[in-house]
Scaffold this motif. Structure first.
Motif, PDB file in Angstrom:
ATOM      1  N   SER A  28      -4.834   8.624 -32.685  1.00 55.15           N
ATOM      2  CA  SER A  28      -5.633   7.763 -31.820  1.00 55.15           C
ATOM      3  C   SER A  28      -7.021   7.496 -32.378  1.00 55.15           C
ATOM      4  O   SER A  28      -7.609   6.449 -32.103  1.00 55.15           O
ATOM      5  CB  SER A  28      -5.746   8.393 -30.428  1.00 55.15           C
ATOM      6  OG  SER A  28      -4.467   8.517 -29.861  1.00 55.15           O
ATOM      7  N   THR A  29      -7.565   8.439 -33.135  1.00 56.37           N
ATOM      8  CA  THR A  29      -8.877   8.223 -33.747  1.00 56.37           C
ATOM      9  C   THR A  29      -8.780   7.442 -35.050  1.00 56.37           C
ATOM     10  O   THR A  29      -9.798   7.095 -35.651  1.00 56.37           O
ATOM     11  CB  THR A  29      -9.579   9.567 -34.029  1.00 56.37           C
ATOM     12  OG1 THR A  29      -8.747  10.386 -34.856  1.00 56.37           O
ATOM     13  CG2 THR A  29      -9.897  10.306 -32.730  1.00 56.37           C
ATOM     14  N   GLY A  30      -7.556   7.167 -35.520  1.00 59.67           N
ATOM     15  CA  GLY A  30      -7.369   6.372 -36.727  1.00 59.67           C
ATOM     16  C   GLY A  30      -7.535   7.144 -38.021  1.00 59.67           C
ATOM     17  O   GLY A  30      -7.561   6.547 -39.101  1.00 59.67           O
ATOM     18  N   ARG A  36     -14.096  12.409 -39.749  1.00 59.82           N
ATOM     19  CA  ARG A  36     -12.789  11.901 -40.174  1.00 59.82           C
ATOM     20  C   ARG A  36     -12.148  12.865 -41.169  1.00 59.82           C
ATOM     21  O   ARG A  36     -10.931  13.038 -41.192  1.00 59.82           O
ATOM     22  CB  ARG A  36     -12.934  10.511 -40.801  1.00 59.82           C
ATOM     23  CG  ARG A  36     -13.077   9.413 -39.787  1.00 59.82           C
ATOM     24  CD  ARG A  36     -13.145   8.032 -40.392  1.00 59.82           C
ATOM     25  NE  ARG A  36     -13.171   7.033 -39.332  1.00 59.82           N
ATOM     26  CZ  ARG A  36     -12.094   6.561 -38.729  1.00 59.82           C
ATOM     27  NH1 ARG A  36     -10.899   6.969 -39.106  1.00 59.82           N
ATOM     28  NH2 ARG A  36     -12.202   5.682 -37.767  1.00 59.82           N
ATOM     29  N   LYS A  65      -2.368   7.572 -40.163  1.00 55.75           N
ATOM     30  CA  LYS A  65      -1.346   6.696 -39.621  1.00 55.75           C
ATOM     31  C   LYS A  65      -0.242   7.558 -39.009  1.00 55.75           C
ATOM     32  O   LYS A  65      -0.067   8.720 -39.389  1.00 55.75           O
ATOM     33  CB  LYS A  65      -0.790   5.795 -40.715  1.00 55.75           C
ATOM     34  CG  LYS A  65      -1.816   4.819 -41.276  1.00 55.75           C
ATOM     35  CD  LYS A  65      -1.215   3.976 -42.385  1.00 55.75           C
ATOM     36  CE  LYS A  65      -2.256   2.999 -42.956  1.00 55.75           C
ATOM     37  NZ  LYS A  65      -1.705   2.193 -44.071  1.00 55.75           N
TER      38      LYS A  65
END
Length: 336
Positions: free
Chosen positions: A39-41, A177, A44
């Protein structure tokens, strides 16, 4: 000789059914491991399931068999379990998993299995044969694990906000990230370590009940351990996309920093519970952590109605799976 042969085939079929449940546990609970990181990208979906499945299986090298011992020896008194009880327990758990997966409800495979065991055992011999210590600590952690997840997730969010209070948002996003890969890996490790052991525990229970293992054994058979860890990893690869959407977007919107805090808080809770030998719900844990992270940002960031519906599913899991298990036990006993 014929009796042993027949009993062996029954045991083999029940082991296959248990491994099927473990596979379902993997795809049902895959969302717990990957929803935030998808959901946070950061990853994938295809990358995320491979990542989570890898750490599910690697957990075999990290954790001992405390949870398996609780499920295999700490729920029901020795001598009560038979093949009908195990069949009923597995059918009850699988049925509840299928219903909640179909409707995209993040319920607990763990408590579905415990509910299944309890329902089948009560149908056979009543409440008196249950071991209260094992039941009570399992039920207590229905409430403790999401609260711990909430507390640790929110504390992590507060700590991170303070440490990076003067940093630029884009720089923070870039750092987290990367860090979210560590937190997602840790959570998947905890997921594999706690959840695979529940199926190991019921197989161990079956083997003891049918004379293929001894209650004095310190650990379950290696083939059962390997089979269960591989099955949960394969289930995670299959994925649970209906539940991913609920966990990752419907409760609250997450950024990488929030995903990191939720996964870290959840992983800490799972590691603690596994060390204590408590079979907990990875669903309860990560939901509590996600809500904790969202509420720190602002209470309105959490969709409390969605969270409330999830809690109702938690409440009904044990009685619903127990009821189905009791019916399945009775049918099995009548037919076989």
């Amino acid at each position: 000789m014929a009796t042993v042969q027949t009993a062996l085939w029954v045991v083999v079929l029940l082991v296959v059914l248990a491994v099927l449940f473990d596979f379902m546990n993997g795809f049902h609970d895959a969302a717990n491991s990957i929803a935030t990181v998808v959901s946070t990208g950061v990853l994938k979906p295809g990358q995320a399931v491979l990542f989570a499945a890898f750490f599910n299986v690697v957990a075999i090298l990290v954790f001992n068999y405390t949870v398996a011992a609780t499920v295999g020896k700490g729920i029901v008194q020795p001598g009560v379990v038979d093949t009908h009880v195990v069949f009923g327990a597995l059918v009850g758990a699988i049925a509840w998993n299928l219903v909640t997966w179909y409707y995209g409800i993040p319920s607990s495979s763990s408590h579905a299995l415990i509910g299944g065991i309890v329902g089948a055992v009560i149908a056979k011999a009543g409440v008196g044969v249950l071991i209260s210590a094992g039941i009570l600590k399992t039920v207590a952690f229905i409430f403790i694990s999401p609260l711990l997840g909430y507390l640790l997730g929110s504390l992590m969010m507060v700590l991170v906000a303070w440490v990076f209070r003067v940093a630029r948002p884009l720089k923070v996003d870039k750092w987290f990230r990367r860090l979210q890969l560590l937190s997602a890996g840790a959570y998947s490790l905890g997921h594999g370590g706690n959840d695979a052991q529940k199926t190991i525990g019921i197989i161990w229970m079956l083997l003891i009940a049918t004379g293929y293992a001894s209650a004095s054994d310190k650990s379950p058979p290696t083939w059962a351990v390997v089979s269960c860890y591989m099955a949960i990893g394969a289930g995670t690869l299959f994925g649970g996309w209906r539940i991913v959407r609920t966990m990752g977007q419907k409760i609250t919107k997450l950024k990488p920093v929030g995903g990191f805090c939720a996964e870290t808080g959840g992983a800490m809770t799972l590691f603690m519970a596994t060390a204590l030998g408590v079979p907990v719900s990875t669903t309860h844990t990560i939901t509590g952590a996600i809500v904790g992270v969202g509420s720190v940002q602002r209470p309105s960031a959490v969709r409390w109605g969605v969270a409330g519906n999830i809690v109702w599913a938690w409440i009904f899991t044990i009685p619903a799976s127990a009821f189905v298990a009791a019916v399945a036990y009775w049918v099995s006993w009548q037919i076989f």
